[in-house]
Motif scaffolding. Structure first.
Motif, PDB file in Angstrom:
ATOM      1  N   PRO A 182       0.833  -1.208   0.000  1.00  0.00           N
ATOM      2  CA  PRO A 182       0.000   0.000   0.000  1.00  0.00           C
ATOM      3  C   PRO A 182       0.870   1.261   0.000  1.00  0.00           C
ATOM      4  N   LEU A 183       0.471   2.255  -0.771  1.00  0.00           N
ATOM      5  CA  LEU A 183       1.227   3.498  -0.900  1.00  0.00           C
ATOM      6  C   LEU A 183       0.575   4.606  -0.072  1.00  0.00           C
ATOM      7  N   ALA A 184       1.404   5.539   0.387  1.00  0.00           N
ATOM      8  CA  ALA A 184       0.916   6.680   1.153  1.00  0.00           C
ATOM      9  C   ALA A 184       1.428   7.967   0.521  1.00  0.00           C
ATOM     10  N   ALA A 185       0.665   9.042   0.707  1.00  0.00           N
ATOM     11  CA  ALA A 185       1.088  10.342   0.196  1.00  0.00           C
ATOM     12  C   ALA A 185       2.482  10.673   0.718  1.00  0.00           C
ATOM     13  N   GLY A 186       3.345  11.126  -0.192  1.00  0.00           N
ATOM     14  CA  GLY A 186       4.722  11.414   0.160  1.00  0.00           C
ATOM     15  C   GLY A 186       5.691  10.328  -0.244  1.00  0.00           C
ATOM     16  N   ASP A 187       5.172   9.149  -0.665  1.00  0.00           N
ATOM     17  CA  ASP A 187       6.040   8.064  -1.122  1.00  0.00           C
ATOM     18  C   ASP A 187       6.623   8.386  -2.493  1.00  0.00           C
ATOM     19  N   THR A 188       7.777   7.787  -2.783  1.00  0.00           N
ATOM     20  CA  THR A 188       8.354   7.828  -4.124  1.00  0.00           C
ATOM     21  C   THR A 188       8.109   6.469  -4.779  1.00  0.00           C
ATOM     22  N   VAL A 189       7.534   6.491  -5.962  1.00  0.00           N
ATOM     23  CA  VAL A 189       7.179   5.266  -6.668  1.00  0.00           C
ATOM     24  C   VAL A 189       8.077   5.124  -7.895  1.00  0.00           C
ATOM     25  N   ARG A 190       8.650   3.937  -8.067  1.00  0.00           N
ATOM     26  CA  ARG A 190       9.535   3.656  -9.200  1.00  0.00           C
ATOM     27  C   ARG A 190       8.818   2.744 -10.196  1.00  0.00           C
ATOM     28  N   PHE A 191       8.978   3.061 -11.482  1.00  0.00           N
ATOM     29  CA  PHE A 191       8.335   2.313 -12.552  1.00  0.00           C
ATOM     30  C   PHE A 191       9.374   1.869 -13.588  1.00  0.00           C
ATOM     31  N   GLN A 192       9.023   0.840 -14.356  1.00  0.00           N
ATOM     32  CA  GLN A 192       9.797   0.474 -15.534  1.00  0.00           C
ATOM     33  C   GLN A 192       8.830   0.197 -16.681  1.00  0.00           C
ATOM     34  N   VAL A 193       9.082   0.844 -17.824  1.00  0.00           N
ATOM     35  CA  VAL A 193       8.237   0.668 -19.002  1.00  0.00           C
ATOM     36  C   VAL A 193       8.880  -0.355 -19.934  1.00  0.00           C
ATOM     37  N   LEU A 194       8.061  -1.300 -20.409  1.00  0.00           N
ATOM     38  CA  LEU A 194       8.537  -2.353 -21.288  1.00  0.00           C
ATOM     39  C   LEU A 194       7.793  -2.320 -22.615  1.00  0.00           C
ATOM     40  N   ARG A 195       8.518  -2.595 -23.694  1.00  0.00           N
ATOM     41  CA  ARG A 195       7.915  -2.803 -25.013  1.00  0.00           C
ATOM     42  C   ARG A 195       8.409  -4.147 -25.520  1.00  0.00           C
ATOM     43  N   ASP A 196       7.487  -5.047 -25.825  1.00  0.00           N
ATOM     44  CA  ASP A 196       7.835  -6.413 -26.231  1.00  0.00           C
ATOM     45  C   ASP A 196       8.759  -7.070 -25.209  1.00  0.00           C
ATOM     46  N   GLY A 197       8.515  -6.771 -23.935  1.00  0.00           N
ATOM     47  CA  GLY A 197       9.270  -7.378 -22.856  1.00  0.00           C
ATOM     48  C   GLY A 197      10.624  -6.767 -22.577  1.00  0.00           C
ATOM     49  N   GLN A 198      11.011  -5.745 -23.338  1.00  0.00           N
ATOM     50  CA  GLN A 198      12.315  -5.115 -23.179  1.00  0.00           C
ATOM     51  C   GLN A 198      12.167  -3.686 -22.657  1.00  0.00           C
ATOM     52  N   PRO A 199      13.125  -3.218 -21.838  1.00  0.00           N
ATOM     53  CA  PRO A 199      13.048  -1.847 -21.329  1.00  0.00           C
ATOM     54  C   PRO A 199      12.952  -0.832 -22.459  1.00  0.00           C
ATOM     55  N   LEU A 200      12.132   0.198 -22.259  1.00  0.00           N
ATOM     56  CA  LEU A 200      11.913   1.217 -23.285  1.00  0.00           C
ATOM     57  C   LEU A 200      12.499   2.545 -22.809  1.00  0.00           C
ATOM     58  N   PRO A 201      13.666   2.919 -23.310  1.00  0.00           N
ATOM     59  CA  PRO A 201      14.302   4.174 -22.876  1.00  0.00           C
ATOM     60  C   PRO A 201      13.732   5.387 -23.607  1.00  0.00           C
ATOM     61  N   GLY A 202      13.888   6.565 -22.978  1.00  0.00           N
ATOM     62  CA  GLY A 202      13.555   7.821 -23.634  1.00  0.00           C
ATOM     63  C   GLY A 202      12.086   8.052 -23.892  1.00  0.00           C
ATOM     64  N   LEU A 203      11.191   7.343 -23.198  1.00  0.00           N
ATOM     65  CA  LEU A 203       9.756   7.536 -23.409  1.00  0.00           C
ATOM     66  C   LEU A 203       9.239   8.614 -22.455  1.00  0.00           C
ATOM     67  N   ALA A 204       8.519   9.587 -22.999  1.00  0.00           N
ATOM     68  CA  ALA A 204       7.879  10.609 -22.161  1.00  0.00           C
ATOM     69  C   ALA A 204       6.644  10.009 -21.507  1.00  0.00           C
ATOM     70  N   VAL A 205       6.594  10.039 -20.177  1.00  0.00           N
ATOM     71  CA  VAL A 205       5.439   9.531 -19.433  1.00  0.00           C
ATOM     72  C   VAL A 205       4.918  10.636 -18.529  1.00  0.00           C
ATOM     73  N   GLU A 206       3.623  10.623 -18.310  1.00  0.00           N
ATOM     74  CA  GLU A 206       2.989  11.642 -17.471  1.00  0.00           C
ATOM     75  C   GLU A 206       2.275  10.970 -16.316  1.00  0.00           C
TER      76      GLU A 206
END
Length: 274
Positions: A182-206
């Motif tokens: 469970p997450l709380a306000a003030g936490d830092t959340v880390r994500f990883q974006v994948l395309r075809d199962g591989q890391p996707l660099p340089g993608l703009a996310v909002e």
């Protein structure tokens, strides 16, 4: 008769929005469960999170399901449909956090140049994409695109969890690398974006939330990773669109939309001083 009229209305709505829905996000919204152990979700499309404006057709779903941690996935079944969203449910069994996902089949569209600029701004397109589009325009070619949408939601359990996010079968995916607790306000959340199962660099996310029209933009690093601090409680959405020229169909764009929905609880308050 009422059911027939509803379906005719949905068909008419889908035709009305066929030229607009491609440029908007598709995401899951959690709904109250009808019975213990059940997960209920609304899947729809909208111009701006968190308001769904039109539904997702059941026939368009290519990959979908729910699971707890690394357990076996169970299918999402359709339990209702409105003009705004498709209602789905599943019983993944067990305890702990739940991951659900849905990938739509690709659709093809051609849009007017004036609309393209709105689209490129909406997805925060890269300078390379804009340069490639300028070159196509110089040759008198229209914007043709084949797009697919991918939605994922993380539903944390009531208690602390050591479970980690794992990839689904979708062609584009987002992992919550910081964990499924469970997450709380003030936490830092880390994500990883994948395309075809591989890391996707340089993608703009909002990163967007359901309390404010303002979003926060970042780009994924060389390993497809990005992190955000979530300052307030509520429902949050991470969104991104990978837009590139097709390697197999000349002068045609290949785009993949991805969203990840999750909830953030209130921050921990300090104990009052005595």
């Amino acid at each position: 008769m009422a059911t027939l009229l509803l379906r005719l209305s949905l068909i008419a709505t889908s035709l009305l929005f066929a030229g607009a829905a491609w440029a908007h996000d598709t995401w899951f919204e959690p709904l109250p469960a009808a019975r213990p152990g059940e997960v209920r979700l609304a899947l729809g499309t909208g111009n701006r999170f968190p308001r769904h404006e039109f539904t997702v057709g059941e026939a368009s779903l290519r990959e979908q399901g729910c699971r707890r941690a690394a357990a076996k996935a169970v299918p999402l079944r359709v339990t209702g449909e409105t003009v705004q969203a498709l209602t789905l449910a599943a019983r993944p069994g067990g305890v702990g956090p739940v991951t659900c996902w849905a990938q739509q089949q690709p659709f093809e569209i051609e849009i007017a140049p004036a609309t393209v600029e709105v689209y490129l701004k909406e997805v925060n397109a890269s300078p390379d994409v804009r340069a490639a589009w300028a070159e196509l325009q110089a040759r008198g070619l229209p914007w043709r695109e084949r797009y697919a949408k991918h939605a994922r939601i993380e539903l944390a359990g009531r208690h602390s969890s050591s479970d980690t996010a794992t990839p689904t079968a979708m062609a584009m995916d987002v992992l919550m690398e910081s964990g499924l607790q469970p997450l709380a306000a003030g936490d830092t959340v880390r994500f990883q974006v994948l395309r075809d199962g591989q890391p996707l660099p340089g993608l703009a996310v909002e990163l967007q939330n359901d309390q404010s029209p303002l979003g926060f933009w970042k780009k994924t690093d060389a390993e497809g990773r990005v992190s955000f601090l979530v300052p307030i409680e509520g429902q949050w959405l991470l969104r991104g669109t990978d837009l590139r020229l097709s390697p197999s169909v000349p002068n045609t764009w290949d785009s993949r939309f991805v969203t990840l929905t999750f909830r953030v609880g209130p921050g921990v308050r300090a104990s009052p001083q005595r």
